[in-house]
Motif scaffolding. Structure first.
Motif, short mmCIF file in Angstrom:
data_model
loop_
_atom_site.label_atom_id
_atom_site.label_comp_id
_atom_site.label_asym_id
_atom_site.label_seq_id
_atom_site.Cartn_x
_atom_site.Cartn_y
_atom_site.Cartn_z
N GLY A 121 -7.69 -1.92 3.54
CA GLY A 121 -8.85 -0.90 2.21
C GLY A 121 -8.83 0.14 2.76
O GLY A 121 -8.77 0.59 1.81
N VAL B 79 -11.19 1.13 -5.32
CA VAL B 79 -10.26 0.19 -4.26
C VAL B 79 -10.80 -1.16 -5.46
O VAL B 79 -10.36 -2.34 -5.38
CB VAL B 79 -10.25 0.16 -3.21
CG1 VAL B 79 -10.00 -1.10 -2.77
CG2 VAL B 79 -9.78 1.43 -2.36
N LEU B 80 -11.99 -1.16 -5.66
CA LEU B 80 -12.43 -2.39 -5.83
C LEU B 80 -12.17 -2.67 -7.77
O LEU B 80 -12.28 -3.80 -7.50
CB LEU B 80 -14.67 -2.93 -6.33
CG LEU B 80 -14.46 -4.25 -7.08
CD1 LEU B 80 -14.47 -4.51 -5.48
CD2 LEU B 80 -16.07 -3.85 -6.20
N VAL C 65 0.77 -1.37 -0.33
CA VAL C 65 -0.11 0.39 0.39
C VAL C 65 0.89 1.07 -0.35
O VAL C 65 0.83 2.25 -0.85
CB VAL C 65 -1.05 -0.26 0.97
CG1 VAL C 65 -1.37 1.36 1.32
CG2 VAL C 65 -2.29 -0.87 1.21
N ARG D 120 -8.23 -3.70 -7.49
CA ARG D 120 -8.83 -4.94 -7.14
C ARG D 120 -9.03 -6.13 -8.59
O ARG D 120 -8.12 -7.39 -8.88
CB ARG D 120 -9.62 -4.98 -5.86
CG ARG D 120 -8.55 -5.21 -4.09
CD ARG D 120 -9.63 -4.86 -3.00
NE ARG D 120 -9.46 -6.41 -3.00
CZ ARG D 120 -10.63 -7.35 -2.36
NH1 ARG D 120 -11.38 -6.66 -1.68
NH2 ARG D 120 -11.04 -8.85 -2.42
N ARG E 291 -14.14 3.73 -2.30
CA ARG E 291 -14.42 1.93 -2.37
C ARG E 291 -14.32 1.83 -4.16
O ARG E 291 -13.84 0.90 -4.39
CB ARG E 291 -15.20 2.24 -1.64
CG ARG E 291 -15.46 0.72 -1.57
CD ARG E 291 -16.05 0.13 -0.42
NE ARG E 291 -15.32 -0.01 0.89
CZ ARG E 291 -16.21 0.28 2.31
NH1 ARG E 291 -17.50 0.08 2.26
NH2 ARG E 291 -15.58 0.00 3.20
N GLN F 21 -8.84 -4.86 7.01
CA GLN F 21 -9.57 -3.90 6.60
C GLN F 21 -9.19 -2.52 7.05
O GLN F 21 -9.57 -1.33 5.95
CB GLN F 21 -11.29 -3.84 8.04
CG GLN F 21 -12.03 -5.42 7.15
CD GLN F 21 -12.70 -5.29 8.32
OE1 GLN F 21 -13.17 -4.55 9.63
NE2 GLN F 21 -14.18 -6.41 8.29
N ARG G 209 -7.19 2.18 3.94
CA ARG G 209 -6.08 3.68 4.11
C ARG G 209 -6.16 3.92 2.59
O ARG G 209 -6.13 4.77 1.96
CB ARG G 209 -5.04 3.14 4.78
CG ARG G 209 -3.68 3.98 4.02
CD ARG G 209 -2.36 3.51 5.19
NE ARG G 209 -1.43 2.37 4.28
CZ ARG G 209 -0.48 1.90 5.17
NH1 ARG G 209 -0.43 1.06 5.52
NH2 ARG G 209 0.29 2.43 3.92
N MET G 210 -6.58 2.81 1.74
CA MET G 210 -6.49 2.67 0.37
C MET G 210 -7.48 3.72 -0.26
O MET G 210 -7.24 4.45 -1.03
CB MET G 210 -6.59 1.70 -0.27
CG MET G 210 -5.33 0.46 -0.67
SD MET G 210 -4.35 1.30 -1.81
CE MET G 210 -4.75 1.65 -3.43
N GLU G 211 -8.07 3.92 0.31
CA GLU G 211 -9.52 4.52 0.13
C GLU G 211 -9.40 6.00 0.03
O GLU G 211 -9.47 6.72 -0.26
CB GLU G 211 -10.91 4.34 0.43
CG GLU G 211 -11.88 3.26 0.21
CD GLU G 211 -12.68 2.37 0.75
OE1 GLU G 211 -13.62 3.61 1.56
OE2 GLU G 211 -13.14 1.16 1.60
N SER H 23 -5.22 -15.68 0.55
CA SER H 23 -6.96 -14.98 1.29
C SER H 23 -7.24 -16.35 1.32
O SER H 23 -8.10 -16.51 2.43
CB SER H 23 -7.25 -14.29 0.29
OG SER H 23 -7.84 -14.87 -0.90
#
Length: 193
Positions: free
Chosen positions: A126, A156-157, A74, A160, A153, A123, A128-130, A109
């Motif tokens: 995630g 981020v999706l 990240v 991924r 979000r 979580q 933090r990435m947002e 995972s």
């Protein structure tokens, strides 16, 4: 006998400790990718050139080690975010840079056994990435590249999803084509109608 050099103050020098920690993270990423998440932690320590005691001084368990791998990924991805660039270009650069981390996450995972604390830590990555992507998203909205209701979000999706398209066996030209096609399809859903 300890595997840590000791300074005159009785403590290992910070720089050496940081190098050992980085070596453990690198070794874990390699070992998890090559041998699976269940690889003995002694193997990880040996690959890092340290003893078990050093590994356990730095990481409570294998989940903490995995978290460190992804937290560092990240950090690397955050360095690529430039709100002035088109959002698709930013996401493509992040996918290329993070391909190894995305692949590793896909591989391990299913084997992660997360207690509440580690689940919360994953979580938080995630979230933090947002936060990292939010300024780029705001600029992309201002430029009309994405819909007004798109969220960090969503990005981020998209990241991924695009990351899952890149396989370790692909040549660079195949990676570029795969990312370009995937992002074209993903951003078709994010663009204003």
């Amino acid at each position: 006998m300890s595997d840590d050099p000791v300074s005159s103050s009785g403590r290992a020098p910070r720089r050496d400790a940081a190098r050992r920690r980085d070596a453990l993270i690198d070794a874990a990423a390699t070992c998890f990718a090559e041998q699976g998440y269940g690889v003995p932690l002694e193997t990880v320590a040996a690959a890092a050139g340290v003893g078990r005691a050093t590994l356990y001084r730095n990481f409570d368990d294998r989940e903490a080690l995995a978290l460190a791998i992804f937290s560092r990924a990240v950090d690397r991805l955050a360095a690529l975010v430039d709100p002035a660039l088109p959002i698709a270009q930013t996401i493509a650069a992040m996918v290329r840079t993070g391909a190894g981390a995305f692949s590793l996450f896909a591989r391990i995972s299913a084997e992660l056994h997360l207690d509440d604390a580690n689940r919360a830590a994953f979580q938080a990555l995630g979230v933090r990435m947002e936060a990292i992507l939010a300024p780029a998203l705001a600029e992309a909205k201002r430029r009309g590249e994405v819909r007004d209701d798109a969220t960090a979000r969503d990005l981020v999706l998209a990241l991924r999803m695009a990351g899952s398209l890149v396989l370790p066996v692909m040549r660079d030209d195949e990676v570029s084509a795969q990312i370009e096609t995937g992002l074209r399809l993903l951003f078709a859903g994010l663009r204003p109608r």
